[in-house]
Design a protein around this motif. Sequence first.
Motif, mmCIF file in Angstrom:
data_model
loop_
_atom_site.group_PDB
_atom_site.id
_atom_site.type_symbol
_atom_site.label_atom_id
_atom_site.label_comp_id
_atom_site.label_asym_id
_atom_site.label_seq_id
_atom_site.Cartn_x
_atom_site.Cartn_y
_atom_site.Cartn_z
ATOM 1 N N LEU A 1 0.850 -1.188 0.000
ATOM 2 C CA LEU A 1 0.000 0.000 0.000
ATOM 3 C C LEU A 1 0.885 1.238 0.000
ATOM 4 N N ARG A 2 0.446 2.229 -0.731
ATOM 5 C CA ARG A 2 1.201 3.464 -0.801
ATOM 6 C C ARG A 2 1.291 4.099 0.588
ATOM 7 N N GLY A 3 2.527 4.526 0.928
ATOM 8 C CA GLY A 3 2.705 5.231 2.185
ATOM 9 C C GLY A 3 2.948 4.342 3.383
ATOM 10 N N VAL A 4 2.940 3.009 3.200
ATOM 11 C CA VAL A 4 3.194 2.115 4.330
ATOM 12 C C VAL A 4 4.705 1.894 4.448
ATOM 13 N N SER A 5 5.286 2.529 5.461
ATOM 14 C CA SER A 5 6.716 2.402 5.724
ATOM 15 C C SER A 5 6.946 1.280 6.724
ATOM 16 N N ALA A 6 8.219 1.060 7.073
ATOM 17 C CA ALA A 6 8.541 0.062 8.089
ATOM 18 C C ALA A 6 7.916 0.446 9.429
ATOM 19 N N ASN A 7 7.921 1.735 9.735
ATOM 20 C CA ASN A 7 7.320 2.184 11.001
ATOM 21 C C ASN A 7 5.813 1.976 11.005
ATOM 22 N N ILE B 1 16.441 -10.479 14.140
ATOM 23 C CA ILE B 1 15.734 -9.431 13.404
ATOM 24 C C ILE B 1 14.296 -9.294 13.889
ATOM 25 N N VAL B 2 13.608 -10.415 14.094
ATOM 26 C CA VAL B 2 12.206 -10.321 14.531
ATOM 27 C C VAL B 2 12.119 -9.773 15.957
ATOM 28 N N LYS B 3 13.182 -9.980 16.737
ATOM 29 C CA LYS B 3 13.215 -9.361 18.065
ATOM 30 C C LYS B 3 13.338 -7.847 17.941
ATOM 31 N N GLN B 4 14.173 -7.418 16.985
ATOM 32 C CA GLN B 4 14.308 -5.984 16.744
ATOM 33 C C GLN B 4 12.976 -5.377 16.311
ATOM 34 N N GLN B 5 12.203 -6.159 15.567
ATOM 35 C CA GLN B 5 10.916 -5.678 15.063
ATOM 36 C C GLN B 5 9.773 -5.885 16.057
ATOM 37 N N PHE C 1 25.637 -10.023 4.395
ATOM 38 C CA PHE C 1 25.053 -8.695 4.563
ATOM 39 C C PHE C 1 23.802 -8.731 5.443
ATOM 40 N N LEU C 2 23.034 -9.821 5.345
ATOM 41 C CA LEU C 2 21.859 -9.930 6.204
ATOM 42 C C LEU C 2 22.281 -9.992 7.671
ATOM 43 N N ALA C 3 23.395 -10.684 7.952
ATOM 44 C CA ALA C 3 23.858 -10.823 9.337
ATOM 45 C C ALA C 3 24.236 -9.477 9.939
ATOM 46 N N LYS C 4 24.679 -8.546 9.102
ATOM 47 C CA LYS C 4 25.057 -7.231 9.626
ATOM 48 C C LYS C 4 23.851 -6.506 10.224
ATOM 49 N N ARG C 5 22.649 -6.815 9.734
ATOM 50 C CA ARG C 5 21.446 -6.207 10.318
ATOM 51 C C ARG C 5 21.254 -6.671 11.751
ATOM 52 N N ALA C 6 21.787 -7.852 12.054
ATOM 53 C CA ALA C 6 21.702 -8.369 13.419
ATOM 54 C C ALA C 6 23.004 -8.110 14.179
ATOM 55 N N LYS D 1 3.492 -0.464 13.414
ATOM 56 C CA LYS D 1 2.308 -0.010 14.162
ATOM 57 C C LYS D 1 1.114 -0.918 13.900
ATOM 58 N N TYR D 2 0.963 -1.356 12.648
ATOM 59 C CA TYR D 2 -0.115 -2.310 12.340
ATOM 60 C C TYR D 2 0.064 -3.581 13.161
ATOM 61 N N TRP D 3 1.320 -4.087 13.205
ATOM 62 C CA TRP D 3 1.574 -5.310 13.982
ATOM 63 C C TRP D 3 1.255 -5.092 15.463
ATOM 64 N N ALA D 4 1.624 -3.921 15.972
ATOM 65 C CA ALA D 4 1.359 -3.626 17.381
ATOM 66 C C ALA D 4 -0.144 -3.600 17.681
ATOM 67 N N GLN D 5 -0.924 -3.321 16.628
ATOM 68 C CA GLN D 5 -2.379 -3.284 16.791
ATOM 69 C C GLN D 5 -3.016 -4.653 16.551
ATOM 70 N N GLY D 6 -2.173 -5.675 16.350
ATOM 71 C CA GLY D 6 -2.698 -7.021 16.144
ATOM 72 C C GLY D 6 -3.072 -7.327 14.715
ATOM 73 N N ILE D 7 -2.590 -6.526 13.763
ATOM 74 C CA ILE D 7 -2.878 -6.752 12.337
ATOM 75 C C ILE D 7 -1.707 -7.542 11.752
ATOM 76 N N PHE D 8 -1.957 -8.847 11.494
ATOM 77 C CA PHE D 8 -0.868 -9.737 11.080
ATOM 78 C C PHE D 8 -1.132 -10.439 9.746
ATOM 79 N N SER D 9 -2.106 -9.969 8.985
ATOM 80 C CA SER D 9 -2.365 -10.593 7.682
ATOM 81 C C SER D 9 -3.008 -9.573 6.761
ATOM 82 N N TRP D 10 -2.997 -9.907 5.487
ATOM 83 C CA TRP D 10 -3.637 -9.026 4.513
ATOM 84 C C TRP D 10 -5.134 -8.909 4.812
ATOM 85 N N GLU D 11 -5.715 -10.015 5.242
ATOM 86 C CA GLU D 11 -7.142 -9.982 5.555
ATOM 87 C C GLU D 11 -7.419 -9.047 6.735
ATOM 88 N N ASP D 12 -6.549 -9.111 7.746
ATOM 89 C CA ASP D 12 -6.695 -8.192 8.882
ATOM 90 C C ASP D 12 -6.608 -6.747 8.421
#
Length: 691
Positions: free
Chosen positions: A10-16, A240-244, A166-171, A20-31
């Motif tokens: 979706l336009r305008g949906v950033s990582a932040n 990574i998922v802990k960071q998120q 390179f992925l490991a550097k994120r962790a 926020k969607y995840w924090a609100q319990g939105i974990f799927s496209w259907e949600d």
Amino acid sequence: MLRMTFQRLLRGVSANREAKYWAQGIFSWEDLERYLTPQDNLFLDQEYLFASARAAFEAKDAAYFTNLLDRREHYRIPLSFPEKTLFLDIETTGLSRYYDVITLIGWSYQGKYNSFILGDDEQPLRTALTDAGVIVTFNGSMFDLPFLREGFADLPIPPVHIDLRFLAKRARLSGGQKSIESEVGFKRPSHLIEIKGESAPILWHQYRRGDLDALKLLTEYNYCDILGMKFIFDKVIELIVKQQKLPNNISKKLPKFFNRKESLPIKKGSIHELFKEISFSPYKGDSGPKITYRSLLDTKISPLKVIGIDLTGSESKSSGWCLLDGTKASTRLIESDEDLITATLAAQPHIVSIDSPLSLPQGRISVQDDDPGRHQYGIMRFCERLLKKRGINVYPALIPSMQKLTARGIRLAALLRSKGVPVIESYPGAAQDIMRIPRKRASLDMLREGLKEFGIQGNFLKEQLTHDELDAITSSIVGAFFWSGKFEALGAEGDEALIIPDLETDAAIWNNRKIIGISGRIASGKTTLARYLETRGFYYTRYSMVLAAMMREQGKEPTRSALQEFGNQIYNQIGQREFGRKLLETLPDQGNIVIDGLRFADDHAFWIETFGPAFYHVHLEAPVELRKARFKNRETNETSFEEAEAHPVEQQISMLHPLAHEIISNEGEIQTLYSKVDHLISYHLSRLKCQ
């Protein structure tokens, strides 16, 4: 993971915003669809985007999500398509895609390990890669994938590539694979712990020589690398998922790639289930080198003599010295420059090959860091930058640890050249890589075996020599490649060249040309002989032609005395070697050439370094009274014979007599001289390449 991905869907949906969607319990496209308000449809066709994403997800279309997601989020694709994710690792003969080849490719796909051995059927590898949607490597962006593309035509690389380095550097995990394994808790079997990347070429060479166990160990090592990659991937995803800040009930559902049942046995020699399914066959290819010394050079007529020197940066440390006389190598350890020069002159070599930088980067005038050109011209020469691009590890000539060596190499080469000894720069490490012989750092025994297979004989096969002496042997071999024409000269225009073997080059022009240089005292007949050779099809040139052109540019008349004086100035200002380069710039790339008027021992060395065995030095002699008479008959008497012969530029001609390949007495009829040179061209120059 993809079904809870909202970035770029979706336009305008950033990582932040996604977090926020995840924090609100939105974990799927259907949600998300249920959450979005009708006003969102004003900005985009929400229903269409969700529908296309669902279709791609159901079809396991990894490429669709590759194009949709930012590269940083590509790790989500294998988490959604684990059955389409392939882990891959390659083994090679070295680090250079330019010179080295892949020996083994291991991959794990859908819970099963398989391998490709050089010379095997490629189809199983191609089938797996075609079916996979994701490929996971460690440092594959820089190593594995470029090697694969170079070695296999049209190999179907999956559209999604996850590079764990390179992925490991994120962790916050950095370094090589083994250091990260240690940090995250992956333990290798004890018999594989000490095996490193540089061990793989040695195991391959051992396998080529009939050691089947070496291939098994190489395969174990490769399989362990893939297991380590799986372990790292799982750990990195956890971090990574802990960071998120994903809830535990979500993160626990993510797939795991590492399976402890796949782990290798701790004890060496234990048979893992994996290896019961793999067939290990004896090596079917040619176990010897691509080329041997005897096929490189015809030694039946006159053996080539090359001195190889593995130079150290200080006279207090021994340098490796080797005389390669035909196929026989004799080595010593020598400390001082004086002793190196004495031993080298006594051997009377055709060429000297020194393992040391013999020049500075263009623009530099000294090896020191206070050189005014340090920041503008740097510390690395063109040849070193080129080797780096080709994957050959080489030290810059002017890093602090190399400065003394470079200064010594330049000084030693100049001393040898001043005595008429031709010198080339070699780099044994690069030569060993090109010849596919393990370097000394990897294995002295394998280096010794490789030299033996190439066809070199000597005490090094029975005695335990130092690595400096073995490198000196390799350095001398580079001289043999140079003499044969099977070489590449690495250097920008005007640079001193670094010589490395080139097995593919066509040496026909190098070997079939005739370059005759003529020396002798005033009025000995040099120009008469050179002009005759011109009538025989030789391109005629002489040093004084370049001097005359330079003088005319300055508005000066190039008389004999003026040429002598100007030549002396040029010699003192830029040196005879640079003067030779100016003459070289005027010469044709093909055909026979005659060079009239060699006056310095440096000239002899320079033209051999330029043309190798094609250069043939003829020195003319005639009695002084005869020369004096000739001089008087042809000169304008602007100066006397005695004055002309006493000029400084004529004083080193006596040094050319012992350097010449042919001494011709010119005191008879002119036709006698012509007959002698006709015989020289038709007989000697057509047969002798090492005289």
